[in-house]
Design a protein around this motif. Structure first.
Motif, PDB file in Angstrom:
ATOM      1  N   TYR A 431       0.847  -1.189   0.000  1.00 13.24           N
ATOM      2  CA  TYR A 431       0.000   0.000   0.000  1.00 13.24           C
ATOM      3  C   TYR A 431       0.882   1.239   0.000  1.00 13.24           C
ATOM      4  O   TYR A 431       1.946   1.265   0.621  1.00 13.24           O
ATOM      5  N   TRP A 432       0.429   2.236  -0.709  1.00  9.50           N
ATOM      6  CA  TRP A 432       1.184   3.479  -0.819  1.00  9.50           C
ATOM      7  C   TRP A 432       0.169   4.621  -0.835  1.00  9.50           C
ATOM      8  O   TRP A 432      -0.835   4.553  -1.545  1.00  9.50           O
ATOM      9  N   CYS A 433       0.457   5.653  -0.028  1.00 12.20           N
ATOM     10  CA  CYS A 433      -0.505   6.741   0.140  1.00 12.20           C
ATOM     11  C   CYS A 433      -0.617   7.624  -1.103  1.00 12.20           C
ATOM     12  O   CYS A 433      -1.530   8.429  -1.217  1.00 12.20           O
ATOM     13  N   GLY A 434       0.348   7.480  -2.004  1.00 14.30           N
ATOM     14  CA  GLY A 434       0.280   8.267  -3.238  1.00 14.30           C
ATOM     15  C   GLY A 434       1.130   9.528  -3.185  1.00 14.30           C
ATOM     16  O   GLY A 434       1.232  10.236  -4.191  1.00 14.30           O
ATOM     17  N   SER A 435       1.752   9.796  -2.068  1.00 15.32           N
ATOM     18  CA  SER A 435       2.515  11.048  -1.994  1.00 15.32           C
ATOM     19  C   SER A 435       3.902  10.893  -2.618  1.00 15.32           C
ATOM     20  O   SER A 435       4.542   9.855  -2.514  1.00 15.32           O
ATOM     21  N   ARG A 436       4.293  11.963  -3.253  1.00 10.96           N
ATOM     22  CA  ARG A 436       5.595  12.054  -3.875  1.00 10.96           C
ATOM     23  C   ARG A 436       6.721  11.842  -2.854  1.00 10.96           C
ATOM     24  O   ARG A 436       7.754  11.263  -3.156  1.00 10.96           O
ATOM     25  N   PHE A 455      -4.031  -2.140 -12.005  1.00  6.82           N
ATOM     26  CA  PHE A 455      -5.486  -2.006 -12.115  1.00  6.82           C
ATOM     27  C   PHE A 455      -6.166  -2.957 -11.143  1.00  6.82           C
ATOM     28  O   PHE A 455      -7.201  -2.655 -10.585  1.00  6.82           O
ATOM     29  N   GLU A 456      -5.564  -4.126 -11.003  1.00  8.53           N
ATOM     30  CA  GLU A 456      -6.138  -5.107 -10.086  1.00  8.53           C
ATOM     31  C   GLU A 456      -5.696  -4.782  -8.667  1.00  8.53           C
ATOM     32  O   GLU A 456      -4.515  -4.825  -8.359  1.00  8.53           O
ATOM     33  N   GLN A 457      -6.677  -4.445  -7.849  1.00 10.43           N
ATOM     34  CA  GLN A 457      -6.405  -4.010  -6.481  1.00 10.43           C
ATOM     35  C   GLN A 457      -7.199  -4.855  -5.496  1.00 10.43           C
ATOM     36  O   GLN A 457      -8.273  -5.358  -5.822  1.00 10.43           O
ATOM     37  N   PRO A 458      -6.669  -5.021  -4.287  1.00  9.03           N
ATOM     38  CA  PRO A 458      -7.452  -5.703  -3.257  1.00  9.03           C
ATOM     39  C   PRO A 458      -8.700  -4.891  -2.929  1.00  9.03           C
ATOM     40  O   PRO A 458      -8.727  -3.679  -3.173  1.00  9.03           O
ATOM     41  N   LYS A 459      -9.688  -5.548  -2.375  1.00  6.48           N
ATOM     42  CA  LYS A 459     -10.961  -4.891  -2.101  1.00  6.48           C
ATOM     43  C   LYS A 459     -10.844  -3.754  -1.081  1.00  6.48           C
ATOM     44  O   LYS A 459     -11.440  -2.699  -1.226  1.00  6.48           O
ATOM     45  N   SER A 460     -10.061  -4.028  -0.047  1.00 12.57           N
ATOM     46  CA  SER A 460     -10.032  -3.075   1.061  1.00 12.57           C
ATOM     47  C   SER A 460      -8.803  -2.173   1.018  1.00 12.57           C
ATOM     48  O   SER A 460      -7.762  -2.573   0.519  1.00 12.57           O
ATOM     49  N   PRO A 461      -8.949  -0.939   1.551  1.00 15.16           N
ATOM     50  CA  PRO A 461      -7.804  -0.043   1.624  1.00 15.16           C
ATOM     51  C   PRO A 461      -6.839  -0.481   2.738  1.00 15.16           C
ATOM     52  O   PRO A 461      -7.160  -1.369   3.515  1.00 15.16           O
ATOM     53  N   GLY A 468       2.542   5.132   6.863  1.00 13.85           N
ATOM     54  CA  GLY A 468       1.510   4.536   7.710  1.00 13.85           C
ATOM     55  C   GLY A 468       0.143   5.198   7.616  1.00 13.85           C
ATOM     56  O   GLY A 468      -0.813   4.763   8.245  1.00 13.85           O
ATOM     57  N   LYS A 469       0.059   6.253   6.803  1.00 12.99           N
ATOM     58  CA  LYS A 469      -1.242   6.916   6.646  1.00 12.99           C
ATOM     59  C   LYS A 469      -2.148   6.081   5.752  1.00 12.99           C
ATOM     60  O   LYS A 469      -1.702   5.140   5.090  1.00 12.99           O
ATOM     61  N   ASP A 470      -3.409   6.478   5.718  1.00 10.99           N
ATOM     62  CA  ASP A 470      -4.368   5.736   4.905  1.00 10.99           C
ATOM     63  C   ASP A 470      -3.929   5.690   3.447  1.00 10.99           C
ATOM     64  O   ASP A 470      -3.469   6.685   2.887  1.00 10.99           O
ATOM     65  N   ALA A 471      -4.074   4.528   2.856  1.00 15.45           N
ATOM     66  CA  ALA A 471      -3.725   4.362   1.447  1.00 15.45           C
ATOM     67  C   ALA A 471      -4.837   3.608   0.761  1.00 15.45           C
ATOM     68  O   ALA A 471      -5.292   2.578   1.247  1.00 15.45           O
ATOM     69  N   LYS A 472      -5.300   4.172  -0.357  1.00 10.89           N
ATOM     70  CA  LYS A 472      -6.403   3.543  -1.073  1.00 10.89           C
ATOM     71  C   LYS A 472      -5.923   2.359  -1.907  1.00 10.89           C
ATOM     72  O   LYS A 472      -6.647   1.416  -2.151  1.00 10.89           O
ATOM     73  N   GLU A 473      -4.647   2.497  -2.391  1.00 12.88           N
ATOM     74  CA  GLU A 473      -4.197   1.525  -3.384  1.00 12.88           C
ATOM     75  C   GLU A 473      -2.834   0.937  -3.068  1.00 12.88           C
ATOM     76  O   GLU A 473      -2.040   1.532  -2.364  1.00 12.88           O
ATOM     77  N   GLN A 474      -2.591  -0.190  -3.689  1.00 12.10           N
ATOM     78  CA  GLN A 474      -1.266  -0.791  -3.638  1.00 12.10           C
ATOM     79  C   GLN A 474      -0.479  -0.401  -4.875  1.00 12.10           C
ATOM     80  O   GLN A 474      -1.056  -0.151  -5.932  1.00 12.10           O
ATOM     81  N   ALA A 475       0.829  -0.368  -4.736  1.00 12.89           N
ATOM     82  CA  ALA A 475       1.708  -0.155  -5.890  1.00 12.89           C
ATOM     83  C   ALA A 475       2.680  -1.316  -5.967  1.00 12.89           C
ATOM     84  O   ALA A 475       2.903  -2.024  -4.984  1.00 12.89           O
ATOM     85  N   ILE A 476       3.245  -1.504  -7.166  1.00 17.69           N
ATOM     86  CA  ILE A 476       4.323  -2.473  -7.331  1.00 17.69           C
ATOM     87  C   ILE A 476       5.625  -1.696  -7.208  1.00 17.69           C
ATOM     88  O   ILE A 476       5.842  -0.714  -7.925  1.00 17.69           O
TER      89      ILE A 476
END
Length: 481
Positions: A431-436, A455-461, A468-476
């Motif tokens: 999981y990654w929060c998306g911040s630079r 594109f394929e993501q787990p159901k839950s954030p 450690g902050k909330d992250a909507k998505e996973q990254a590779i």
RNA sequence: CGGAGAGUGGCGCAGUGGCAGCGCGCUUGGUUUGGGACCAAGAGGUCGCCGGUUCAAAUCCGGCCUCUCCGACCA
């Protein structure tokens, strides 16, 4: 050709890679640093890949065109992010015909700008849209550290450029083309890929969003194998690509661009090859079947019989598979076996006196190096089936390898440990929060970059692996080429 | 641009001041041929470039160039 064995892949992957490229006669170094000559065998492989891409582009309504190599420097400068991204690697022509040029010309690093300029001339009305164009071309990027096929100063590719009336259409187009790359990579090159979105910092210079397919190479590093960009209205605004809509309102177009290059050949080599050399996926292999006839010298009768059978094999298979015969008498069978294995030919047919006697042939498959003896009557049926089987096996094998070397992590200490040291241990899904900031820190501390947000993501954030902050998505995350 | 290594026949290398060599490849002839055959005879070199030291330089000294690998950058 030397007798020396290749450097084993496990010992020194890049030495292995360079040796394979050169000894399999795919390419050779040119006299200019960072430039390469693609030799006939390598070019044939490229042509097969081209055919598969081109067929799909045309089937989705695209037309080929050709735009010039030289671009006025001012064009590149029109889109702010674009010039920032590309200026360090531009080759610039300052003189022509012995005179300094009034305006320097850039040798295209990519063609968004000059195509944008032309789109402006061609597009006036919503009726002109969409414009769906592809070009096969060479481009030049002055790279710091070149590598055969993976990063050369000049490389061959296709670049698709499209203009649309709406954002939705452009988005749909960008994804459609990415899916074509997925299809070609997986079903033609037998390379499993992860499709996803690039992070802000990894996206194309000037794009709204970049999509990518990422593959894992034999040394567990990531390679970007194709990209597709939704350029939003960035280039349309920079080049004033506008049209009148149904309500007589002037609108900016939405544009896309997408490309796949000769780098794919590097991907094929590094995904499938082994210590014997290259292993080519049957669907793209310039030679799918190599026939190696064997006879005892001085036995003219035997030679005639063997060659007669070879002719029969050619008649039976010549129409359906790409087949060649290596009847060179100056090389022993063993030498020829090794040679064609080095060059990655998927199937070898051995035929000698014993086989003639029993009306059989020996099939040797390159992927497993297994040999099977079959009746000559079964050739027409068994050989194409074997090629299909090898194609599938290569894909499955590569997918298994990738999956075995992909790990999902939520603890940064473990992440760091995983990425530690030279080389790569594989992909991390996290999981990654998306911040630079988090992305940059991770890169700094581990040398791993975000390859894509699949594109394929787990159901839950979840929670960002770094902050450690909330992250909507996973990254590779991976170390990449 | 930083770090490392290398430039000697086509390729890989040896050669620390005194005739430029070896292996592979190449050519020719012969014997061979089911996992990189063997014998014999050949062809092939301004030792990366420029300058210096020396009776004499591939070799020592100075400068330059190029390539490869590892990093930063990237399809």
């Amino acid at each position: 050709m030397s007798y020396e064995k290749l450097t084993p892949r496990s010992q020194d992957f890049s030495a292995w890679y360079n040796e394979v490229v050169q000894r399999a006669e795919l390419a050779d170094y040119a006299p200019v640093r960072g430039c390469m000559v693609i030799r006939p065998y390598g070019y044939a492989l490229w042509e097969n890949l081209q055919k598969e891409l081109d067929r799909r582009f045309k089937a989705t309504g695209h037309k080929n065109a050709y735009f010039p190599l030289f671009i006025p420097l001012s064009f590149i400068q029109k889109e702010a992010e674009h010039i920032q991204g590309f200026s360090p690697e531009l080759a610039v022509v300052t003189h022509g015909g012995g005179e300094p040029l009034a305006e320097p010309l850039v040798v295209r690093p990519t063609s968004e700008t000059i195509i944008g300029y032309m789109f402006k001339q061609w597009i006036k009305s919503y009726r002109d849209l969409p414009v769906l164009i592809n070009q096969w071309a060479n481009v030049v990027r002055w790279e710091m550290r070149p590598r055969l096929f993976l990063r050369t100063l000049e490389f061959l590719w296709q670049e698709g450029h499209t203009a649309h009336a709406t954002e939705e259409e452009a988005e749909e187009e960008a994804l459609r083309m990415l899916n074509i790359y997925v299809d070609v990579a997986q079903n033609e090159a037998a390379i499993p890929v992860i499709a996803g979105r690039k992070s802000e910092s990894e996206k194309f210079a000037g794009a709204l969003r970049s999509y990518t397919i990422e593959a894992m190479m034999g040394d567990k590093r990531a390679l970007q194998a194709g990209t597709s960009h939704n350029l939003g209205q960035n280039f349309a605004k920079a080049f004033e690509i506008q049209y009148l809509d149904k309500n007589n309102q002037l609108q900016y177009c939405w544009t896309t661009s997408w490309g796949m290059s000769t780098r794919m050949i590097g991907a094929i080599i590094m995904t499938h090859g082994d210590d014997q050399g290259l292993i080519l996926p049957p669907r793209l292999a310039p030679i799918q079947v190599i026939v190696v006839p064997i006879w005892r010298s001085g036995n003219q009768d035997e030679k005639a019989k063997v060659l007669e059978s070879v002719e029969r094999i050619k008649r039976v298979l010549g129409e359906t598979v790409r087949l060649e015969v290596d009847a060179r008498e100056e090389y022993t069978p063993g030498w020829r076996f090794n040679e064609w294995e080095l060059r990655g030919v998927p199937v070898r047919i051995e035929i000698g006196p014993k086989d003639i006697q029993n009306h059989q042939v020996v099939l040797a498959r390159r992927d497993t190096r297994e040999k099977i003896t079959i009746s000559q009557d079964q050739l027409a049926e068994r050989v194409p089936a074997l090629l299909d089987n090898i194609q599938k096996n290569l894909f499955e094998r590569a997918k298994r390898f990738r999956d075995e070397n992909t790990i999902e992590l939520s603890d940064y200490a473990k992440f760091k440990e995983f990425m530690e040291g030279e080389g790569s241990r594989g992909f991390v899904r996290a999981y990654w929060c998306g911040s630079r900031e988090c992305e940059a820190k991770i890169k700094e501390e581990t040398k791993a970059t975000t390859r894509c947000i699949p594109f394929e993501q787990p159901k839950s954030p979840g929670r960002c692996i770094y902050c450690g902050k909330d992250a909507k998505e996973q990254a590779i995350f991976a170390k990449a080429y």
